[in-house]
Design a protein around this motif. Structure first.
Motif, PDB file in Angstrom:
ATOM      1  N   THR A   5      -9.901  -7.828   8.406  1.00 53.81           N
ATOM      2  CA  THR A   5      -9.204  -6.665   8.962  1.00 53.81           C
ATOM      3  C   THR A   5      -8.326  -6.801   9.634  1.00 53.81           C
ATOM      4  OG1 THR A   5     -11.558  -5.434   8.573  1.00 53.81           O
ATOM      5  CG2 THR A   5     -10.034  -4.362  10.034  1.00 53.81           C
ATOM      6  N   SER A  52      -8.943  -8.109  13.425  1.00 57.71           N
ATOM      7  CA  SER A  52     -10.130  -7.348  14.159  1.00 57.71           C
ATOM      8  C   SER A  52     -11.242  -8.178  13.900  1.00 57.71           C
ATOM      9  CB  SER A  52      -9.876  -6.020  13.494  1.00 57.71           C
ATOM     10  OG  SER A  52     -10.992  -5.135  13.943  1.00 57.71           O
ATOM     11  N   GLY A  78     -14.877  -4.246  10.891  1.00 54.47           N
ATOM     12  CA  GLY A  78     -14.525  -3.831   9.559  1.00 54.47           C
ATOM     13  C   GLY A  78     -13.587  -2.929   9.809  1.00 54.47           C
ATOM     14  N   PRO A  79     -12.903  -2.422   8.736  1.00 53.14           N
ATOM     15  CA  PRO A  79     -11.578  -1.220   8.764  1.00 53.14           C
ATOM     16  C   PRO A  79     -12.029  -0.039   9.435  1.00 53.14           C
ATOM     17  CG  PRO A  79     -11.949  -2.290   6.592  1.00 53.14           C
ATOM     18  CD  PRO A  79     -12.833  -2.975   7.331  1.00 53.14           C
ATOM     19  N   THR A  85     -12.905  -0.319  13.025  1.00 52.18           N
ATOM     20  CA  THR A  85     -11.709  -0.721  13.650  1.00 52.18           C
ATOM     21  C   THR A  85     -10.809   0.625  13.827  1.00 52.18           C
ATOM     22  OG1 THR A  85     -11.466  -2.826  13.025  1.00 52.18           O
ATOM     23  CG2 THR A  85      -9.472  -2.033  13.720  1.00 52.18           C
ATOM     24  N   THR A 136      -9.782  -3.906  18.314  1.00 55.57           N
ATOM     25  CA  THR A 136     -10.127  -5.221  17.703  1.00 55.57           C
ATOM     26  C   THR A 136     -10.875  -6.183  18.134  1.00 55.57           C
ATOM     27  OG1 THR A 136      -7.972  -6.212  18.379  1.00 55.57           O
ATOM     28  CG2 THR A 136      -7.927  -4.859  16.371  1.00 55.57           C
ATOM     29  N   VAL A 188      -4.466   0.149   9.896  1.00 52.49           N
ATOM     30  CA  VAL A 188      -5.750  -0.689   9.995  1.00 52.49           C
ATOM     31  C   VAL A 188      -6.030  -0.966   8.537  1.00 52.49           C
ATOM     32  CG1 VAL A 188      -8.208  -0.906  10.344  1.00 52.49           C
ATOM     33  CG2 VAL A 188      -6.541   0.209  12.019  1.00 52.49           C
ATOM     34  N   TRP A 189      -5.851  -2.474   8.006  1.00 49.63           N
ATOM     35  CA  TRP A 189      -5.951  -2.664   6.830  1.00 49.63           C
ATOM     36  C   TRP A 189      -6.849  -3.970   6.400  1.00 49.63           C
ATOM     37  CZ3 TRP A 189      -3.251  -7.365   5.232  1.00 49.63           C
ATOM     38  CH2 TRP A 189      -2.561  -7.864   6.330  1.00 49.63           C
ATOM     39  N   GLN A 190      -7.328  -4.045   5.404  1.00 45.54           N
ATOM     40  CA  GLN A 190      -8.159  -5.125   4.931  1.00 45.54           C
ATOM     41  C   GLN A 190      -7.408  -6.092   3.845  1.00 45.54           C
ATOM     42  OE1 GLN A 190     -11.884  -4.479   2.564  1.00 45.54           O
ATOM     43  NE2 GLN A 190     -12.917  -5.408   4.583  1.00 45.54           N
TER      44      GLN A 190
END
Length: 133
Positions: free
Chosen positions: A92, A11, A14-15, A18, A131, A84-86
């Motif tokens: 991201t 993405s 950022g989380p 997103t 994204t 959605v993850w970092q």
């Protein structure tokens, strides 16, 4: 990061952005948002660290029901989910199960091909909207 049946895309946001963009795109496509689960908040509530990790559960009965009419066990994988993850470097990502893979997993026949194709296109569209700018 190849996991069988899992589509993962980077993405440009950022989380939080997103996930907000994903939820907006899902609703714009006429799908229902059933839940938004903040795994990081859950971890924090019990004193454990977790980078931003949030799950959106969503779907549309017109899209999913024909699949369940064919093979009911696909109901364990529906409604659809997107994570959605970092990662550790701060990047991201958005991940979701590929509908073609789900169809194979449950042994769906050719009569569901159009519905699976429509689901695949809808997922790709909302993932792109979430994204990219």
């Amino acid at each position: 990061m190849a996991v069988d049946g899992l589509t993962t895309i980077p993405s440009g946001f950022g989380p939080q952005d997103t996930m907000n963009r994903l939820e907006t795109a899902v609703k714009a496509k006429g799908m229902t948002v059933f839940a938004r689960i903040d795994h990081a908040a859950g971890a924090a509530a019990v004193g454990l660290p977790l980078r931003p990790t949030e799950l959106l559960i969503f779907g549309n009965a017109r899209g999913g029901t024909p699949l369940m009419q064919s093979v009911q066990t696909i109901g364990i994988d529906l409604p659809l989910k997107a994570l959605v993850w970092q990662d550790a470097s701060g990047k991201t990502w958005l991940s979701y199960n590929d509908p073609d893979w789900l169809a194979k997993r449950h042994g769906l026949g050719g009569e569901t091909e159009a519905a699976v194709k429509m689901m695949t296109g809808a997922l790709a569209a909302v993932a792109k909207a979430a994204t990219t700018g």
